[in-house]
Design a protein around this motif. Sequence first.
Motif, short mmCIF file in Angstrom:
data_model
loop_
_atom_site.label_atom_id
_atom_site.label_comp_id
_atom_site.label_asym_id
_atom_site.label_seq_id
_atom_site.Cartn_x
_atom_site.Cartn_y
_atom_site.Cartn_z
N UNK A 235 0.82 -1.20 0.00
CA UNK A 235 0.00 0.00 0.00
C UNK A 235 0.86 1.25 0.00
N UNK A 236 1.92 1.25 0.79
CA UNK A 236 2.75 2.43 0.97
C UNK A 236 3.90 2.44 -0.04
N UNK A 237 4.60 3.56 -0.09
CA UNK A 237 5.79 3.66 -0.93
C UNK A 237 7.01 3.07 -0.24
N UNK A 238 6.83 2.62 0.99
CA UNK A 238 7.94 2.05 1.76
C UNK A 238 7.50 0.71 2.33
N UNK A 239 7.39 -0.30 1.49
CA UNK A 239 6.90 -1.60 1.97
C UNK A 239 7.84 -2.30 2.95
N UNK A 240 9.14 -2.05 2.81
CA UNK A 240 10.12 -2.67 3.71
C UNK A 240 11.22 -1.66 4.00
N UNK A 241 11.48 -1.45 5.27
CA UNK A 241 12.47 -0.45 5.70
C UNK A 241 13.49 -1.13 6.61
N UNK A 242 14.76 -0.83 6.37
CA UNK A 242 15.82 -1.32 7.26
C UNK A 242 16.49 -0.11 7.90
N UNK A 243 16.30 0.01 9.23
CA UNK A 243 16.89 1.11 9.99
C UNK A 243 18.13 0.58 10.71
N UNK A 244 19.24 1.28 10.59
CA UNK A 244 20.50 0.78 11.16
C UNK A 244 21.04 1.75 12.20
N UNK A 245 21.87 1.19 13.09
CA UNK A 245 22.46 1.97 14.18
C UNK A 245 23.82 1.37 14.52
N UNK A 246 24.85 2.20 14.73
CA UNK A 246 26.15 1.65 15.12
C UNK A 246 26.03 0.77 16.36
N UNK A 247 26.72 -0.35 16.38
CA UNK A 247 26.63 -1.26 17.51
C UNK A 247 27.13 -0.60 18.80
N UNK A 248 27.95 0.41 18.67
CA UNK A 248 28.43 1.14 19.85
C UNK A 248 27.28 1.85 20.57
#
Length: 308
Positions: A235-248
Amino acid sequence: MLKPIEMPFDTARKLLDYVSPLNTVWDEGRYIFRGQPSDLYKLIPSVCRNGEGSFAYGSPTRAFDKSSSGQVGFELDILRRFLEGCDRSGLVVPGYSEQVKRKLSDHPFFFPESFLPWPPEQLYEIMAVAQHYDVPTRLLDWTERSFVACYFAAASANFELDTMNMPKIAVWALDTTYHDSWKTVKIIRTPGGTSRNQAAQSGLFTTHNVTRYGIHDEYQSEALDEVGEIYSRARSLRPLIKMTLPVSEAPELLGLCSKLGVDGATLFPGHHGVAKMVRDWANIEVGVRHSQSAIDDCNSDSYDPDFN
């Protein structure tokens, strides 16, 4: 090939602010969330992977049988062994009936047509219980609560390694608005009584089904983030999103999640969860020490006594 949208964050607080259910960006679809300790990991269960890192890697079954029938037979064998052990221990498994037991006790090379596509709905509860006790299945764990996914991403990270050379942790968001139109990917919501942990975590699962079964059909493991239907039928323009963050930033993320009431004690009801909360606290202490050590090393390396 369509790919997930990647969104890097540099601090734990920024990530939490973005995934907050109060952020109206999530009103654009019906999202579920998953946390992983590395942004290099794809959305595929260990039992479905090929090569190093897959479950029982190196065993004869995994090494020589690359057919779809071999893959399904391998997964069936895992379930059989789990249920046989439960039978011997007198343990009740939701969804496990005499009818299912008869089908699963058939010759290992016989695959009932009623089990296609694999896995069939009649095994969902059994697989969910097995998954709960770390028995590998075709299911992938998800949650309807974004903060829970953040907790699992942070809690599963290794804080003791050199954080400067480690991959980032990842939080995934999948839009399930039109999942009823997906052909091979299924959303599984088992009853809350299936597992106390699942209920506490607002947990659910996805599975990528095997639709063909044969000794001459080569099995191709496909990660969920590579399945075209989740993009084409969104439905949306963002069907799957991967958000990342430094392990620190993982220790800080764990600490913030705890302040929001999301920790081992609340997500794993019972003494085991409280013990996990204590281990998380120890990991936070280790992570903070390593992060500070890395900062001190950087400052030391950049110091030039002759610079004025």
